[in-house]
Write a protein that holds these residues in place. Sequence first.
Motif, PDB file in Angstrom:
ATOM      1  N   LEU A  32      49.282 -14.577 -58.907  1.00 17.19           N
ATOM      2  CA  LEU A  32      49.990 -14.048 -57.736  1.00 17.19           C
ATOM      3  C   LEU A  32      49.984 -15.093 -56.622  1.00 17.19           C
ATOM      4  N   GLN A  33      50.720 -16.174 -56.896  1.00 14.86           N
ATOM      5  CA  GLN A  33      50.859 -17.254 -55.920  1.00 14.86           C
ATOM      6  C   GLN A  33      52.320 -17.652 -55.739  1.00 14.86           C
ATOM      7  N   TRP A  34      53.226 -16.928 -56.366  1.00 11.45           N
ATOM      8  CA  TRP A  34      54.627 -17.314 -56.325  1.00 11.45           C
ATOM      9  C   TRP A  34      55.288 -16.865 -55.024  1.00 11.45           C
ATOM     10  N   SER A  35      56.346 -17.590 -54.698  1.00 14.72           N
ATOM     11  CA  SER A  35      57.192 -17.240 -53.560  1.00 14.72           C
ATOM     12  C   SER A  35      58.539 -16.754 -54.089  1.00 14.72           C
ATOM     13  N   ILE A  36      59.369 -16.245 -53.208  1.00 14.31           N
ATOM     14  CA  ILE A  36      60.706 -15.824 -53.630  1.00 14.31           C
ATOM     15  C   ILE A  36      61.520 -17.028 -54.097  1.00 14.31           C
ATOM     16  N   ASP A  37      61.368 -18.156 -53.431  1.00 13.98           N
ATOM     17  CA  ASP A  37      62.054 -19.368 -53.886  1.00 13.98           C
ATOM     18  C   ASP A  37      61.588 -19.773 -55.284  1.00 13.98           C
ATOM     19  N   ASP A  38      60.292 -19.599 -55.574  1.00 17.51           N
ATOM     20  CA  ASP A  38      59.795 -19.893 -56.928  1.00 17.51           C
ATOM     21  C   ASP A  38      60.532 -19.057 -57.967  1.00 17.51           C
ATOM     22  N   THR A  39      60.679 -17.764 -57.695  1.00 13.62           N
ATOM     23  CA  THR A  39      61.350 -16.904 -58.677  1.00 13.62           C
ATOM     24  C   THR A  39      62.795 -17.344 -58.883  1.00 13.62           C
ATOM     25  N   ALA A  40      63.447 -17.790 -57.802  1.00 15.35           N
ATOM     26  CA  ALA A  40      64.826 -18.259 -57.922  1.00 15.35           C
ATOM     27  C   ALA A  40      64.904 -19.534 -58.755  1.00 15.35           C
ATOM     28  N   ARG A  41      63.961 -20.431 -58.574  1.00 19.17           N
ATOM     29  CA  ARG A  41      63.966 -21.688 -59.341  1.00 19.17           C
ATOM     30  C   ARG A  41      63.701 -21.419 -60.815  1.00 19.17           C
ATOM     31  N   TRP A  42      62.756 -20.525 -61.116  1.00 19.10           N
ATOM     32  CA  TRP A  42      62.493 -20.199 -62.521  1.00 19.10           C
ATOM     33  C   TRP A  42      63.706 -19.533 -63.150  1.00 19.10           C
ATOM     34  N   LEU A  43      64.342 -18.638 -62.418  1.00 21.41           N
ATOM     35  CA  LEU A  43      65.545 -17.996 -62.940  1.00 21.41           C
ATOM     36  C   LEU A  43      66.620 -19.039 -63.230  1.00 21.41           C
ATOM     37  N   ASP A  80      54.043  -9.520 -48.852  1.00 20.78           N
ATOM     38  CA  ASP A  80      53.696 -10.745 -48.123  1.00 20.78           C
ATOM     39  C   ASP A  80      54.751 -11.831 -48.342  1.00 20.78           C
ATOM     40  N   THR A  81      55.210 -11.985 -49.581  1.00 21.13           N
ATOM     41  CA  THR A  81      56.199 -13.029 -49.859  1.00 21.13           C
ATOM     42  C   THR A  81      57.539 -12.720 -49.179  1.00 21.13           C
ATOM     43  N   ILE A  82      57.893 -11.436 -49.110  1.00 25.23           N
ATOM     44  CA  ILE A  82      59.120 -11.063 -48.401  1.00 25.23           C
ATOM     45  C   ILE A  82      59.000 -11.447 -46.923  1.00 25.23           C
ATOM     46  N   ALA A  83      57.870 -11.092 -46.316  1.00 29.46           N
ATOM     47  CA  ALA A  83      57.665 -11.410 -44.900  1.00 29.46           C
ATOM     48  C   ALA A  83      57.685 -12.916 -44.663  1.00 29.46           C
ATOM     49  N   HIS A  84      57.037 -13.683 -45.541  1.00 32.35           N
ATOM     50  CA  HIS A  84      57.017 -15.141 -45.388  1.00 32.35           C
ATOM     51  C   HIS A  84      58.418 -15.725 -45.517  1.00 32.35           C
ATOM     52  N   ALA A  85      59.206 -15.199 -46.443  1.00 35.45           N
ATOM     53  CA  ALA A  85      60.570 -15.692 -46.621  1.00 35.45           C
ATOM     54  C   ALA A  85      61.419 -15.393 -45.389  1.00 35.45           C
ATOM     55  N   ILE A  86      61.236 -14.212 -44.817  1.00 37.41           N
ATOM     56  CA  ILE A  86      61.998 -13.857 -43.614  1.00 37.41           C
ATOM     57  C   ILE A  86      61.587 -14.744 -42.448  1.00 37.41           C
ATOM     58  N   LYS A  87      60.273 -14.958 -42.279  1.00 38.07           N
ATOM     59  CA  LYS A  87      59.784 -15.766 -41.162  1.00 38.07           C
ATOM     60  C   LYS A  87      60.171 -17.234 -41.287  1.00 38.07           C
ATOM     61  N   ALA A  88      60.506 -17.682 -42.501  1.00 37.84           N
ATOM     62  CA  ALA A  88      60.963 -19.065 -42.674  1.00 37.84           C
ATOM     63  C   ALA A  88      62.289 -19.307 -41.958  1.00 37.84           C
ATOM     64  N   ASP A  89      63.003 -18.225 -41.644  1.00 39.41           N
ATOM     65  CA  ASP A  89      64.225 -18.278 -40.834  1.00 39.41           C
ATOM     66  C   ASP A  89      65.296 -19.176 -41.457  1.00 39.41           C
ATOM     67  N   ASN A  90      65.477 -19.048 -42.770  1.00 41.18           N
ATOM     68  CA  ASN A  90      66.538 -19.774 -43.452  1.00 41.18           C
ATOM     69  C   ASN A  90      67.863 -19.027 -43.303  1.00 41.18           C
ATOM     70  N   ARG A  91      68.935 -19.752 -43.473  1.00 40.77           N
ATOM     71  CA  ARG A  91      70.267 -19.142 -43.469  1.00 40.77           C
ATOM     72  C   ARG A  91      70.659 -18.811 -44.893  1.00 40.77           C
ATOM     73  N   TYR A  92      70.968 -17.548 -45.154  1.00 40.52           N
ATOM     74  CA  TYR A  92      71.370 -17.107 -46.487  1.00 40.52           C
ATOM     75  C   TYR A  92      72.855 -16.753 -46.454  1.00 40.52           C
ATOM     76  N   ALA A  93      73.677 -17.778 -46.581  1.00 37.60           N
ATOM     77  CA  ALA A  93      75.124 -17.578 -46.545  1.00 37.60           C
ATOM     78  C   ALA A  93      75.599 -17.111 -47.914  1.00 37.60           C
ATOM     79  N   LEU A  94      76.132 -15.899 -47.967  1.00 37.39           N
ATOM     80  CA  LEU A  94      76.637 -15.355 -49.225  1.00 37.39           C
ATOM     81  C   LEU A  94      78.073 -15.848 -49.412  1.00 37.39           C
ATOM     82  N   THR A  95      78.176 -17.016 -50.028  1.00 39.29           N
ATOM     83  CA  THR A  95      79.467 -17.691 -50.175  1.00 39.29           C
ATOM     84  C   THR A  95      80.250 -17.223 -51.388  1.00 39.29           C
TER      85      THR A  95
END
Length: 276
Positions: A71-82, A195-210
């Motif tokens: 239990l050390q993965w981030s949401i970005d990790d799951t996206a990269r593995w996918l 926790d990972t959801i909160a960390h991803a939100i606080k990273a303040d990235n732009r998620y443009a649904l293109t």
Amino acid sequence: MMQEHRFLTSMGPIHYWTSPRIPDAPTLVFLPGLGSTHYMFSRQIAWFMKHGVNCLVWDAPSHGVSRPFDLQWSIDDTARWLHTILQQEHITEPVLVGQSMGGFTAQAMIRLYPGEVRAFVGIDSAPLERQYYSNMDLKIMHLQRVFYRFVPRWFRLFAGPYGVSTTKYGRSVARFMLFEYTHPQFVHLMGHGYDTIAHAIKADNRYALTCPTLLLCGDMDLADAAQRLNRQWSETEHLQLHWIPSAGHNSNTDQPDLTNELITNFLDDQCGIHLK
């Protein structure tokens, strides 16, 4: 019949399932939410396989049979593995269908790999951008581990399905998925997930649904202000939003036929994908 595969990472195995490959047919990739497994999408997969669409579904890291998994993965990790799994399966231009937290993985993949996703369907999910959340929202996410620690397993198995579903079938699927975990496993998974959801939100990235995007949300969804967030998300980003009547947080299990119909119409109207 879906075929099971195993993808090894440095943190553990990821299990996923694919339908028999149909050349030149589009692929729908189903991403279950936090605590859920591939069983959540059984009625979607059966429908779309029947109509000539390739399907892939996984048990996300630390979920279902994709364990043991650190239990050390981030949401970005799951996206990269996918993304790596899709490359190994020679899947290009997938349509990502993410329920709840599965929608976060989809958004992360769209951000990390611009132009590679053909379309996105968010089911009872939410945006990941900071503007939609107050500081109190984020504090509550970090407190979820404490909350789940004090909810007995017997009560979670009895009452939990009523919190996410409004139908007998939907509740039976939810209860079946909850049985996968012991009490400590579930507490740690939910705590880490929030926790990972909160960390991803606080990273303040732009998620443009293109890519073309469809939002579906149960009109009886009580989970984490999902109705409010979907309404704001739709209005701010000018996204198509459909309310699923008499459905809870797992609206695709409460109203599977309507969910399939709405996704089918979206694929036809917005993506040029015509089912057989």
